[in-house]
Design a protein around this motif. Structure first.
Motif, PDB file in Angstrom:
ATOM      1  N   ASN A 179       0.811  -1.212   0.000  1.00 58.56           N
ATOM      2  CA  ASN A 179       0.000   0.000   0.000  1.00 58.56           C
ATOM      3  C   ASN A 179       0.849   1.269   0.000  1.00 58.56           C
ATOM      4  N   LYS A 180       2.157   1.170   0.195  1.00 61.56           N
ATOM      5  CA  LYS A 180       3.038   2.335   0.205  1.00 61.56           C
ATOM      6  C   LYS A 180       3.876   2.451  -1.071  1.00 61.56           C
ATOM      7  N   LEU A 181       4.154   1.326  -1.695  1.00 63.86           N
ATOM      8  CA  LEU A 181       5.052   1.335  -2.853  1.00 63.86           C
ATOM      9  C   LEU A 181       4.537   2.198  -4.000  1.00 63.86           C
ATOM     10  N   PRO A 182       3.244   2.103  -4.414  1.00 66.55           N
ATOM     11  CA  PRO A 182       2.788   2.957  -5.521  1.00 66.55           C
ATOM     12  C   PRO A 182       2.970   4.445  -5.235  1.00 66.55           C
ATOM     13  N   LEU A 183       2.702   4.873  -3.988  1.00 61.54           N
ATOM     14  CA  LEU A 183       2.862   6.293  -3.642  1.00 61.54           C
ATOM     15  C   LEU A 183       4.316   6.733  -3.764  1.00 61.54           C
ATOM     16  N   GLU A 184       5.249   5.897  -3.295  1.00 63.74           N
ATOM     17  CA  GLU A 184       6.669   6.250  -3.380  1.00 63.74           C
ATOM     18  C   GLU A 184       7.142   6.305  -4.831  1.00 63.74           C
ATOM     19  N   ILE A 185       6.596   5.434  -5.673  1.00 59.50           N
ATOM     20  CA  ILE A 185       6.966   5.458  -7.094  1.00 59.50           C
ATOM     21  C   ILE A 185       6.489   6.754  -7.744  1.00 59.50           C
ATOM     22  N   MET A 186       5.267   7.210  -7.395  1.00 57.02           N
ATOM     23  CA  MET A 186       4.766   8.471  -7.958  1.00 57.02           C
ATOM     24  C   MET A 186       5.608   9.652  -7.485  1.00 57.02           C
ATOM     25  N   LYS A 187       6.033   9.647  -6.209  1.00 52.77           N
ATOM     26  CA  LYS A 187       6.910  10.709  -5.711  1.00 52.77           C
ATOM     27  C   LYS A 187       8.234  10.713  -6.475  1.00 52.77           C
ATOM     28  N   TRP A 188       8.753   9.525  -6.724  1.00 52.29           N
ATOM     29  CA  TRP A 188      10.030   9.404  -7.439  1.00 52.29           C
ATOM     30  C   TRP A 188       9.898   9.922  -8.868  1.00 52.29           C
ATOM     31  N   ARG A 189       8.770   9.640  -9.513  1.00 53.00           N
ATOM     32  CA  ARG A 189       8.558  10.138 -10.871  1.00 53.00           C
ATOM     33  C   ARG A 189       8.510  11.660 -10.892  1.00 53.00           C
ATOM     34  N   LEU A 190       7.821  12.247  -9.901  1.00 53.80           N
ATOM     35  CA  LEU A 190       7.742  13.709  -9.847  1.00 53.80           C
ATOM     36  C   LEU A 190       9.110  14.335  -9.626  1.00 53.80           C
ATOM     37  N   SER A 191       9.922  13.704  -8.786  1.00 56.48           N
ATOM     38  CA  SER A 191      11.257  14.251  -8.533  1.00 56.48           C
ATOM     39  C   SER A 191      12.128  14.172  -9.782  1.00 56.48           C
ATOM     40  N   LYS A 192      11.930  13.152 -10.596  1.00 51.61           N
ATOM     41  CA  LYS A 192      12.710  13.048 -11.835  1.00 51.61           C
ATOM     42  C   LYS A 192      12.283  14.095 -12.861  1.00 51.61           C
ATOM     43  N   ASN A 193      10.968  14.386 -12.913  1.00 50.55           N
ATOM     44  CA  ASN A 193      10.451  15.320 -13.907  1.00 50.55           C
ATOM     45  C   ASN A 193      10.587  16.777 -13.491  1.00 50.55           C
ATOM     46  N   ALA A 194      10.967  17.023 -12.250  1.00 47.28           N
ATOM     47  CA  ALA A 194      11.112  18.408 -11.788  1.00 47.28           C
ATOM     48  C   ALA A 194      12.247  19.089 -12.546  1.00 47.28           C
ATOM     49  N   LYS A 195      11.974  20.312 -13.073  1.00 50.52           N
ATOM     50  CA  LYS A 195      12.978  21.039 -13.835  1.00 50.52           C
ATOM     51  C   LYS A 195      13.956  21.726 -12.884  1.00 50.52           C
ATOM     52  N   PRO A 196      15.243  21.633 -13.146  1.00 54.24           N
ATOM     53  CA  PRO A 196      16.207  22.312 -12.271  1.00 54.24           C
ATOM     54  C   PRO A 196      16.117  23.826 -12.423  1.00 54.24           C
ATOM     55  N   ALA A 197      16.515  24.559 -11.401  1.00 57.63           N
ATOM     56  CA  ALA A 197      16.488  26.023 -11.440  1.00 57.63           C
ATOM     57  C   ALA A 197      17.466  26.517 -12.503  1.00 57.63           C
ATOM     58  N   PRO A 198      17.059  27.565 -13.261  1.00 55.91           N
ATOM     59  CA  PRO A 198      17.950  28.071 -14.327  1.00 55.91           C
ATOM     60  C   PRO A 198      19.232  28.651 -13.743  1.00 55.91           C
ATOM     61  N   ARG A 199      20.325  28.372 -14.415  1.00 53.50           N
ATOM     62  CA  ARG A 199      21.618  28.888 -13.962  1.00 53.50           C
ATOM     63  C   ARG A 199      21.863  30.300 -14.502  1.00 53.50           C
ATOM     64  N   GLU A 200      22.576  31.078 -13.743  1.00 49.42           N
ATOM     65  CA  GLU A 200      22.926  32.430 -14.176  1.00 49.42           C
ATOM     66  C   GLU A 200      23.922  32.361 -15.338  1.00 49.42           C
ATOM     67  N   TYR A 201      23.630  33.140 -16.398  1.00 46.33           N
ATOM     68  CA  TYR A 201      24.483  33.100 -17.578  1.00 46.33           C
ATOM     69  C   TYR A 201      25.772  33.874 -17.313  1.00 46.33           C
ATOM     70  N   VAL A 202      26.869  33.206 -17.535  1.00 47.10           N
ATOM     71  CA  VAL A 202      28.186  33.841 -17.383  1.00 47.10           C
ATOM     72  C   VAL A 202      28.909  33.697 -18.717  1.00 47.10           C
ATOM     73  N   PRO A 203      29.112  34.786 -19.461  1.00 43.61           N
ATOM     74  CA  PRO A 203      29.776  34.682 -20.772  1.00 43.61           C
ATOM     75  C   PRO A 203      31.225  34.228 -20.615  1.00 43.61           C
ATOM     76  N   LYS A 204      31.625  33.405 -21.519  1.00 46.97           N
ATOM     77  CA  LYS A 204      33.001  32.908 -21.498  1.00 46.97           C
ATOM     78  C   LYS A 204      33.924  33.866 -22.263  1.00 46.97           C
ATOM     79  N   HIS A 205      35.183  34.004 -21.785  1.00 50.16           N
ATOM     80  CA  HIS A 205      36.159  34.836 -22.465  1.00 50.16           C
ATOM     81  C   HIS A 205      36.733  34.078 -23.658  1.00 50.16           C
TER      82      HIS A 205
END
Length: 277
Positions: free
Chosen positions: A230-256
């Motif tokens: 009864n707990k495994l399906p819920l943990e699998i759904m949490k794991w799927r959401l964590s995988k699909n979460a978009k990472p925060a955008p990084r600050e652009y630093v121009p290269k020399h």
């Protein structure tokens, strides 16, 4: 009939008696004679919305000495209502003895013998349970243990059936092979997990399930692998959401970028031809 008419005299309420009947159904339908349903299942069958209602009934029966409970870490409990059965049997013997009058002594002697025999049988069953715990699951799978009830695992051919293989290997740590012997309780528990996975809105395939188990072990090494259906399906759904979460955008630093500037004495031959033309 005697139980139905006299359970209240033994101090058992209507809902407690109904709970015993549901446990008895699982006891007599189980191949190894064990009542080991989840409390959520009993609550659903009795019409309760929450398992707490069944949990309170079971606790009350235990406090009254009408129910024995065998805990199993990471698994459902095993319920034994033999104390209630012996209580009702003794009451029935007393009732029959009162009816027969002169034959009361003989009836009581037979009741004591039957009750003692039943008690010895229950003690023997408890010893068998302890013996099963002492034997490792690995010994049971190779047939080296003395498990009285085992189940032969048939060859898993379909995608749904291969979930059984993944759960057995990742959650129990037992290498799968066709025709292997498993304890009846383990085989039934793995099947319940597979059934819960198939009922998900988006059931996982074997590859995804194996990836989930390995991510769980890697991220939570201090926790045991999930075996609760009864707990495994819920943990699998949490794991799927964590995988699909978009990472925060990084600050652009121009290269020399270094620009190559040729020396002054270097002349481009192509430029020379164009100038001459």
């Amino acid at each position: 009939n005697f139980m139905l008419r006299n359970y209240a005299k033994a101090g058992v309420t209507r809902n407690e008696f109904l709970c015993i009947l549901h446990l008895a159904a699982y006891h007599y339908e189980s191949p190894d004679g064990k009542a080991e349903p989840a409390q959520e299942t009993i609550a659903q069958e009795m019409g309760y919305k929450h398992r707490n209602s069944v949990n309170n009934l079971i606790k009350s029966l235990k406090d009254k000495g009408m129910l024995l409970i065998e805990p199993r870490p990471g698994d459902t409990l095993v319920y034994n209502f033999a104390p209630f059965s012996r209580k009702m049997f003794a009451m029935w013997q007393e009732s029959e003895a009162a009816k027969k009058g002169g034959a009361q002594q003989d009836v009581q002697g037979g009741a004591q013998q039957d009750v003692q025999g039943g008690a010895q049988q229950d003690v023997h069953e408890e010893k068998e349970v302890k013996k099963k715990k002492e034997n490792s699951v690995a010994d049971a799978t190779v047939g080296g243990g003395e498990e009285p009830k085992t189940t032969t695992v048939q060859e898993q051919s379909t995608d749904d059936d291969s979930l059984f293989k993944v759960v057995l290997e990742e959650a129990w740590g037992i290498p799968y092979r066709s025709g292997m012997k498993l304890p009846g309780a383990t085989h039934g528990h793995v099947n319940r997990i597979c059934g819960a996975l198939r009922e998900m809105e988006q059931p996982p395939d074997p590859a995804e399930l194996r990836a989930f188990y390995r991510a769980w072990k890697r991220e939570r090494p201090h926790l045991s692998t999930i075996r609760a259906h009864n707990k495994l399906p819920l943990e699998i759904m949490k794991w799927r959401l964590s995988k699909n979460a978009k990472p925060a955008p990084r600050e652009y630093v121009p290269k020399h970028v270094d620009v190559y500037v040729p020396p002054a004495d270097v002349v481009n031959p192509v430029r020379q031809k164009e100038t001459a033309a």
